[in-house]
Scaffold this motif. Structure first.
Motif, PDB file in Angstrom:
ATOM      1  N   VAL A  74       0.835  -1.206   0.000  1.00 12.33           N
ATOM      2  CA  VAL A  74       0.000   0.000   0.000  1.00 12.33           C
ATOM      3  C   VAL A  74       0.869   1.255   0.000  1.00 12.33           C
ATOM      4  N   ARG A  90       2.313   2.168  -3.300  1.00  7.89           N
ATOM      5  CA  ARG A  90       1.333   2.836  -4.174  1.00  7.89           C
ATOM      6  C   ARG A  90       1.175   4.295  -3.768  1.00  7.89           C
ATOM      7  N   PHE A 145      -8.879   2.622   2.548  1.00  6.12           N
ATOM      8  CA  PHE A 145      -8.693   2.377   1.119  1.00  6.12           C
ATOM      9  C   PHE A 145      -9.563   1.197   0.674  1.00  6.12           C
ATOM     10  N   MET A 204     -10.108  -2.315  -0.945  1.00  7.75           N
ATOM     11  CA  MET A 204      -9.214  -3.447  -1.187  1.00  7.75           C
ATOM     12  C   MET A 204     -10.016  -4.735  -1.119  1.00  7.75           C
ATOM     13  N   GLU A 219      -1.488  -5.593  -6.652  1.00  7.22           N
ATOM     14  CA  GLU A 219      -0.812  -4.396  -7.145  1.00  7.22           C
ATOM     15  C   GLU A 219      -1.548  -3.807  -8.338  1.00  7.22           C
ATOM     16  N   GLN A 239      -4.718  -4.042  -8.796  1.00  6.76           N
ATOM     17  CA  GLN A 239      -5.968  -3.496  -8.262  1.00  6.76           C
ATOM     18  C   GLN A 239      -5.754  -2.115  -7.646  1.00  6.76           C
ATOM     19  N   ILE A 240      -4.747  -1.981  -6.799  1.00  7.00           N
ATOM     20  CA  ILE A 240      -4.565  -0.700  -6.116  1.00  7.00           C
ATOM     21  C   ILE A 240      -3.895   0.343  -7.006  1.00  7.00           C
ATOM     22  N   TRP A 289      -6.231   3.176  -7.729  1.00  2.00           N
ATOM     23  CA  TRP A 289      -6.729   4.072  -6.679  1.00  2.00           C
ATOM     24  C   TRP A 289      -6.664   5.527  -7.124  1.00  2.00           C
TER      25      TRP A 289
END
Length: 420
Positions: A171, A174, A236, A238, A251, A253-254, A257
């Motif tokens: 996290v 990112r 966040f 998730m 990775e 997926q986020i 963000w």
């Protein structure tokens, strides 16, 4: 020796003429030890026809003193004792011993259960593909420090982990990247970039709500603020299940963000029970120790036995005066009490309001609350403004150092209250 042979030969010829040379030959062979003499010892040969003194005694020794003997003829020799050449060789003390003679040996140990020497080499190391797969798994085997094997239990079996530390690192990687393709500022700037210090209190993945929450104690870079610190709660989106519980897909997926996907809530305060004995709290001159005053405020907020033992207590700076509550103009002290355990974190909102126009002054009113109550005076009002659950899960990973600091602060507070 030759004289003895001559005399023996003459006696033999006188006794048995028909045997001749054969008998003499046999006698000579017996004498030289081809057959054992049962009574070896001192022999004194005597010739009756010879008037001379007998020859010197001759000692005849057996050819081999270790030859087998009749035990009845030698009472000094043990019947069961074997000759040296037939005795068993001495045993090595390290050889297997009788269990009764070896006190260090486990009597319940079965010799048939002895391990194969090949087993002493330990469990078989995983292949490179297995290591790569384990490293990518969010919930699976964790690699050891060298990265060439799994972390194993005492029986040599790999241990499964939910890799909370690795999720946090993923996290934060990112958050260090640009917020969007057009906004080059790192994504975390809006949540942590304005602070001079950030101490993570806890982090948690909520599988039911599909969220990841980081709760931190932060302090603003800017000075001169009335409440320069904050409890920051950042949440966040998730979904680990949708990522097949693999970091490689998480990775991806986020990476999508955006600031609009992230919830940010802040609870500003000036001082907490971790540090309020290290700085001045009041902006006016009052003859009262800050720590004792704040401890008293918490005691009033919890007049019953529900006061938490290991809570994080936050105080906002006193606000301007307010009217009403039958106490006229008064000062309000906002208190936020954060309690946490393995399944939830709660924030209780409490207020202590003290009159500034009646009584003994708003500070003394709070310090003398019980006495005033006994005399029928009401100068202080306590309010509960509800509570909020900011996370609710099976297991929350806390910063153990901060938790220990909070416990120590509460213990000091408890001790000082006893001294009052």
């Amino acid at each position: 020796m030759k004289g003895i042979l001559k005399k023996v030969g003459t006696a033999v010829l006188a006794l048995s003429l028909f045997s001749g040379a054969a008998a003499a030959t046999m006698t000579a062979c017996n004498f030289f030890g081809q057959e054992e003499d049962p009574n070896p010892g001192i022999v004194n040969p005597v010739d009756p026809d010879d008037n001379k003194e007998p020859d010197d005694p001759v000692i005849i020794e057996p050819d081999d003193p270790d030859d087998e003997k009749d035990p009845e003829e030698n009472p000094d020799e043990k019947p069961d004792e074997k000759p040296d050449d037939e005795k068993e060789p001495d045993k090595d003390p390290d050889d297997e011993q009788n269990p009764d003679e070896n006190p260090d040996k486990d009597p319940d140990e079965n010799p048939d259960d002895e391990k194969d020497p090949d087993d002493e080499q330990g469990p078989e190391k995983p292949t490179r593909d297995e290591l790569l797969e384990a490293e990518d798994a969010i919930e699976g085997y964790k690699l050891n420090n060298s990265g060439d094997d799994f972390v194993r239990d005492e029986n040599g079996n790999p241990i499964k982990f939910f890799k909370t530390d690795e999720i946090y690192d993923t996290v934060m990687e990112r958050l260090d990247k640009p917020a969007t393709a057009t906004i080059t500022t790192p994504l975390k700037y809006g949540y942590y970039g304005e602070y001079s210090s950030v101490d993570v209190l806890c982090a948690n993945y909520n599988s039911s709500e599909k969220t990841y929450t980081i709760i931190s104690l932060c302090e603003y870079e800017k000075t001169g603020l009335e409440n320069p610190k904050t409890l920051s709660v950042v949440t966040f989106p998730m979904d680990i299940d949708a990522a097949d519980k693999k970091f490689s897909k998480l990775e991806e997926q986020i990476a999508e963000w955006k600031p609009k996907n992230i919830e940010d809530e802040r609870f500003d305060y000036k001082v907490s029970n971790l540090d309020y004995d290290k700085e001045e709290y009041f902006t006016i001159d009052v003859d009262q120790d800050d720590k004792e005053f704040l401890d008293k405020c918490v005691d009033l907020a919890y007049l019953d036995d529900q006061k938490p033992q290991n809570a994080l207590i936050l105080f906002q700076n006193r606000s301007e005066e307010f009217p009403a509550f039958d106490i006229g103009s008064h000062i309000k002290i906002d208190i936020k009490i954060i309690t946490f355990d393995d399944s939830e974190i709660l924030i209780d909102n409490r207020e202590v309001r003290s009159s500034s126009v009646i009584g003994d002054g708003w500070v003394r009113n709070i310090m003398n609350y019980e006495k005033d109550q006994e005399e029928g005076h009401t100068y202080v009002v306590m309010l509960e403004n509800g509570s909020k659950t900011i996370t609710n899960v099976d297991k929350i990973e806390y910063n153990e150092n901060l938790i220990e600091d909070i416990k120590d602060a509460n213990q000091k507070s408890k001790n000082s209250s006893r001294e009052l």
